[in-house]
Scaffold this active site. Structure first.
Site, short mmCIF file in Angstrom:
data_model
loop_
_atom_site.label_atom_id
_atom_site.label_comp_id
_atom_site.label_asym_id
_atom_site.label_seq_id
_atom_site.Cartn_x
_atom_site.Cartn_y
_atom_site.Cartn_z
N ASN A 155 -1.18 1.30 1.59
CA ASN A 155 -2.45 1.43 0.85
C ASN A 155 -3.50 2.28 1.57
O ASN A 155 -4.27 2.98 0.91
CB ASN A 155 -3.00 0.05 0.46
CG ASN A 155 -3.26 -0.85 1.63
OD1 ASN A 155 -2.68 -0.66 2.70
ND2 ASN A 155 -4.11 -1.82 1.46
N PRO A 157 -2.53 4.47 4.50
CA PRO A 157 -1.48 4.77 5.47
C PRO A 157 -1.99 5.20 6.85
O PRO A 157 -1.72 4.53 7.84
CB PRO A 157 -0.69 5.89 4.80
CG PRO A 157 -1.06 5.89 3.38
CD PRO A 157 -2.38 5.19 3.24
N TRP A 163 -5.72 2.32 13.46
CA TRP A 163 -6.30 1.08 13.98
C TRP A 163 -5.37 0.40 15.00
O TRP A 163 -5.81 -0.41 15.80
CB TRP A 163 -6.59 0.09 12.85
CG TRP A 163 -7.71 0.52 11.94
CD1 TRP A 163 -8.37 1.73 11.96
CD2 TRP A 163 -8.31 -0.24 10.91
NE1 TRP A 163 -9.32 1.75 10.99
CE2 TRP A 163 -9.32 0.56 10.32
CE3 TRP A 163 -8.09 -1.52 10.40
CZ2 TRP A 163 -10.12 0.12 9.26
CZ3 TRP A 163 -8.88 -1.96 9.35
CH2 TRP A 163 -9.88 -1.16 8.79
N SER A 232 2.39 -7.45 3.60
CA SER A 232 2.35 -8.65 2.76
C SER A 232 2.61 -9.91 3.59
O SER A 232 3.24 -9.85 4.66
CB SER A 232 3.40 -8.53 1.67
OG SER A 232 4.68 -8.46 2.25
N GLY A 236 5.22 -10.61 6.58
CA GLY A 236 4.58 -11.06 7.83
C GLY A 236 5.28 -12.28 8.41
O GLY A 236 5.49 -12.38 9.62
N GLU A 253 -1.89 -8.50 10.00
CA GLU A 253 -2.97 -8.28 9.03
C GLU A 253 -2.33 -8.37 7.66
O GLU A 253 -1.56 -7.49 7.28
CB GLU A 253 -3.61 -6.89 9.23
CG GLU A 253 -4.46 -6.79 10.49
CD GLU A 253 -5.61 -7.79 10.51
OE1 GLU A 253 -6.03 -8.25 9.43
OE2 GLU A 253 -6.06 -8.13 11.61
N GLN A 285 -6.20 -1.73 -4.57
CA GLN A 285 -5.06 -1.98 -3.67
C GLN A 285 -5.61 -2.12 -2.24
O GLN A 285 -5.36 -1.30 -1.37
CB GLN A 285 -4.06 -0.84 -3.77
CG GLN A 285 -3.51 -0.67 -5.18
CD GLN A 285 -2.81 0.65 -5.37
OE1 GLN A 285 -1.62 0.70 -5.61
NE2 GLN A 285 -3.53 1.75 -5.27
N CYS A 287 -6.44 -5.11 0.83
CA CYS A 287 -6.38 -6.51 1.28
C CYS A 287 -7.78 -7.10 1.22
O CYS A 287 -7.95 -8.29 1.07
CB CYS A 287 -5.84 -6.57 2.69
SG CYS A 287 -6.65 -5.40 3.77
N TRP A 452 -11.84 -6.32 12.75
CA TRP A 452 -11.17 -6.40 11.45
C TRP A 452 -10.11 -7.49 11.52
O TRP A 452 -9.26 -7.49 12.40
CB TRP A 452 -10.51 -5.07 11.09
CG TRP A 452 -9.85 -5.15 9.74
CD1 TRP A 452 -8.52 -5.32 9.47
CD2 TRP A 452 -10.51 -5.10 8.47
NE1 TRP A 452 -8.32 -5.38 8.12
CE2 TRP A 452 -9.53 -5.25 7.48
CE3 TRP A 452 -11.84 -4.94 8.08
CZ2 TRP A 452 -9.83 -5.24 6.12
CZ3 TRP A 452 -12.14 -4.93 6.73
CH2 TRP A 452 -11.13 -5.08 5.77
P1 NAD Z 1 5.01 -4.88 2.72
O1 NAD Z 1 4.90 -6.17 3.44
O2 NAD Z 1 5.98 -4.77 1.62
O3 NAD Z 1 5.40 -3.71 3.75
C1 NAD Z 1 4.63 -3.44 4.89
C2 NAD Z 1 5.51 -2.75 5.91
O4 NAD Z 1 6.52 -3.67 6.35
C3 NAD Z 1 6.24 -1.53 5.39
O5 NAD Z 1 6.29 -0.55 6.39
C4 NAD Z 1 7.64 -2.09 5.11
O6 NAD Z 1 8.65 -1.11 5.16
C5 NAD Z 1 7.80 -3.06 6.24
N1 NAD Z 1 8.82 -4.12 6.02
C6 NAD Z 1 9.32 -4.53 4.82
N2 NAD Z 1 10.24 -5.51 5.04
C7 NAD Z 1 10.28 -5.71 6.38
C8 NAD Z 1 11.01 -6.61 7.21
N3 NAD Z 1 11.88 -7.49 6.72
N4 NAD Z 1 10.79 -6.57 8.55
C9 NAD Z 1 9.89 -5.71 9.07
N5 NAD Z 1 9.19 -4.82 8.34
C10 NAD Z 1 9.37 -4.83 7.00
O7 NAD Z 1 3.53 -4.52 2.25
P2 NAD Z 1 3.05 -3.29 1.37
O8 NAD Z 1 3.48 -3.56 -0.04
O9 NAD Z 1 3.44 -2.02 2.02
O10 NAD Z 1 1.45 -3.42 1.50
C11 NAD Z 1 0.70 -4.29 0.71
C12 NAD Z 1 0.36 -5.55 1.47
O11 NAD Z 1 -0.28 -5.23 2.69
C13 NAD Z 1 -0.63 -6.42 0.72
O12 NAD Z 1 -0.23 -7.77 0.73
C14 NAD Z 1 -1.93 -6.25 1.50
O13 NAD Z 1 -2.81 -7.32 1.39
C15 NAD Z 1 -1.45 -6.03 2.88
N6 NAD Z 1 -2.46 -5.32 3.67
C16 NAD Z 1 -3.23 -6.02 4.57
C17 NAD Z 1 -4.21 -5.37 5.31
C18 NAD Z 1 -5.11 -6.12 6.29
O14 NAD Z 1 -5.77 -5.47 7.09
N7 NAD Z 1 -5.15 -7.45 6.28
C19 NAD Z 1 -4.40 -4.01 5.14
C20 NAD Z 1 -3.60 -3.32 4.24
C21 NAD Z 1 -2.62 -4.00 3.52
#
Ligand code: NAD
Length: 482
Positions: A155, A157, A163, A232, A236, A253, A285, A287, A452
């Site tokens: 979202n 990149p 950060w 996500s 996480g 995060e 999009q 968080c 943050w």
């Molecule tokens: P995602 O969890 O699908 O993917 C994030 C990253 O993790 C990607 O690089 C992905 O390839 C990788 N990934 C996927 N499966 C994995 C695994 N099994 N092991 C390790 N890495 C893996 O998230 P997304 O759809 O790319 O982003 C959206 C999410 O990110 C939303 O839930 C949003 O709230 C969160 N987000 C949080 C913050 C924050 O600062 N709190 C900031 C931006 C986005």
């Protein structure tokens, strides 16, 4: 923008290479394929970890001032490529160029800030610690924690990368970065800038690939001291579980379900603007989206009327067209996910005030209308789950206590916004909210100097500020008999 049909997606030990994974990268505004990125498999990811391990002894013993030179060089490199990076962000992510420009400036500010912190590290190193006895003396050192794995989403990149990357390098860590497979282009550009900064080989490595192939290696590899993950909650949890096997440090995060509180004395125009900013920036999009809008009952009817009018006036469309306020969602999967939330909301009995569908004039591209729901049941998925799209849920509150209760009634606790003409009210409400960052009468401005991260299931640890640097440091005390 034109890209070669296939880009190498691997940068290890200062060498570019291609891997076996063909990652398809699309332009969400046109739904066309932009290019393919030849990403890595797990074996290549392990090679990146080895390269970082080899570079670590030398890099970790450089001075903060020496590291700052590279951080500043990266900031200047990004600055020099600003226009191109804005275009790449907008093309790959679908966000308007005005928002992409904010992203790039944030990246520059973050590298400059951590350069400054790195310069200050040397003077603070080996600081004496006061002890309650003259028989012993002690000093404290902060040392880089080791090789770190950075895993980022799509979202924001380059921003989420900066950060993590800037403080990790400032601390003296060596890095393996995995961009999102959905938006790897900005990080590939950043890697090219880093390559020309003269950073020693192996200090920074980039491995494009899927989460399953590359992300799992980084979160489980015993040679990695810490994983810093943004994404996500579902992933996480998996990252944390894998990291647990080798007791590695984890920063997370994750998601949010944040509130904007419009107090009874609020300026309505300001409140409507902040609601639209918190709900529709980056097409929602974020968080930090303030997707719950809580409004003092006496203002509710007027607020809802103005919000509807403003939401319907938001200019949705081509990210490159001047005046566009909201671009496209990042890909088909996300588009369908958000529409699914809209359907679930309707099924749960929520009232659709406006939006909820593709704008009639935009037949191509993952575009959605800015959407507002009212009467959203408190136990519905729409009220409780992160939508990650341009969808606001508005609800009236009776008094301050109820507003705080509604805002805090969430598994998440990332951010909040408060609109009030009274400074004391704003400060009091801010102190009562379970959120890592509260904006008072302000848009979602983020400064690298301020932390943050959030409460509850939104985060583990904090990024930015000195806390972001400490996340990549170990503390060592040396105690000697006098
Ligand atoms: P995602 O969890 O699908 O993917 C994030 C990253 O993790 C990607 O690089 C992905 O390839 C990788 N990934 C996927 N499966 C994995 C695994 N099994 N092991 C390790 N890495 C893996 O998230 P997304 O759809 O790319 O982003 C959206 C999410 O990110 C939303 O839930 C949003 O709230 C969160 N987000 C949080 C913050 C924050 O600062 N709190 C900031 C931006 C986005």
């Amino acid at each position: 923008m034109k890209f070669p049909p296939t880009l190498p997606g691997i940068y290890i030990d200062s060498q570019w290479s291609s891997g076996p994974q063909a990652l398809t990268v699309t332009n969400p505004a046109s739904e066309q394929v932009l290019t393919h990125v030849a990403g890595a498999d797990g074996v290549t990811a392990e090679r990146a970890v080895s390269a970082a391990q080899q570079a670590f002894p030398r890099w970790s013993t450089t001075t903060g001032a020496e590291r700052a030179v590279f951080l500043r060089a990266i900031a200047r490199g990004v600055e020099a490529q600003r226009e191109r990076l804005v275009q790449v962000q907008a093309t790959n992510n679908g966000k308007p160029v005005s928002e992409a420009a904010i992203d790039v400036d944030d990246v520059i500010g973050t590298f400059d800030y951590y350069a400054q912190l790195a310069e200050g590290l040397d003077a603070r190193q080996d600081a004496p610690i006061e002890l309650p006895t003259a028989d012993f003396a002690a000093r404290v050192r902060r040392e880089p924690c080791g090789v770190v794995g950075l895993i980022v989403p799509w979202n924001f990149p380059m921003v989420t990368t900066a950060w993590k990357l800037a403080p990790a390098l400032a601390a003296g860590c060596c890095v393996v970065l995995k961009p999102s497979e959905v938006t790897p282009l900005a990080e590939l550009e950043l890697a090219a800038i880093i390559a020309s900064s003269g950073l020693p080989a192996g200090v920074f490595n980039l491995v494009c690939g899927t989460g399953v192939e590359v992300g799992t290696v980084l979160s489980g590899h015993p040679g990695i001291a810490k994983v810093s993950f943004t994404g996500s909650n579902a992933v996480g949890v998996q990252v944390m579980q894998r990291a647990a096997e080798s007791i590695k440090g984890v920063s997370l995060e994750l998601g949010g379900k944040s509130s904007l509180l419009v107090m009874a004395d609020a300026d309505l125009d300001l409140a409507v603007e902040l609601a639209c900013g918190g709900g529709y920036f980056n097409a929602g999009q974020m968080c930090s989206a303030t997707s719950r809008v809580l409004v003092a009952a006496p203002l509710y009817e007027r607020f809802v009327e103005r919000l509807k009018a403003r939401a319907e006036a938001v200019k949705v469309g081509d990210p490159f067209e001047p005046g566009t306020e909201m671009g496209a969602l990042v890909n088909l999967a996300q588009y369908q996910r958000v529409l699914g939330h809209v359907q679930k909301g309707l099924a749960a009995g929520a009232k659709l005030l406006c939006g909820g569908a593709r704008p009639a004039e935009l037949a191509v591209g993952y575009y959605l209308q800015p959407t507002v729901f009212t009467d959203v049941p408190l136990d519905s998925a729409l009220w409780r789950e992160e939508v990650f799209g341009p969808v606001l849920c508005v609800r009236a509150f009776i008094d301050e206590a109820q507003a705080i209760e509604l805002a805090n009634d969430s598994d998440y606790g990332l951010v909040a916004s408060v609109v009030s003409a009274d400074a004391a009210t704003g400060e009091r409400v801010a102190n009562a909210l379970q959120a890592g960052l509260v904006w008072l009468n302000a848009p979602q401005v983020i400064f690298p100097q301020t932390a943050w991260g959030g409460y509850k299931q939104s985060s583990l640890g904090r990024e930015l500020g000195p806390w972001g640097l400490q996340a990549f440091q170990e503390i060592k005390h040396v105690v000697r008999a006098v």
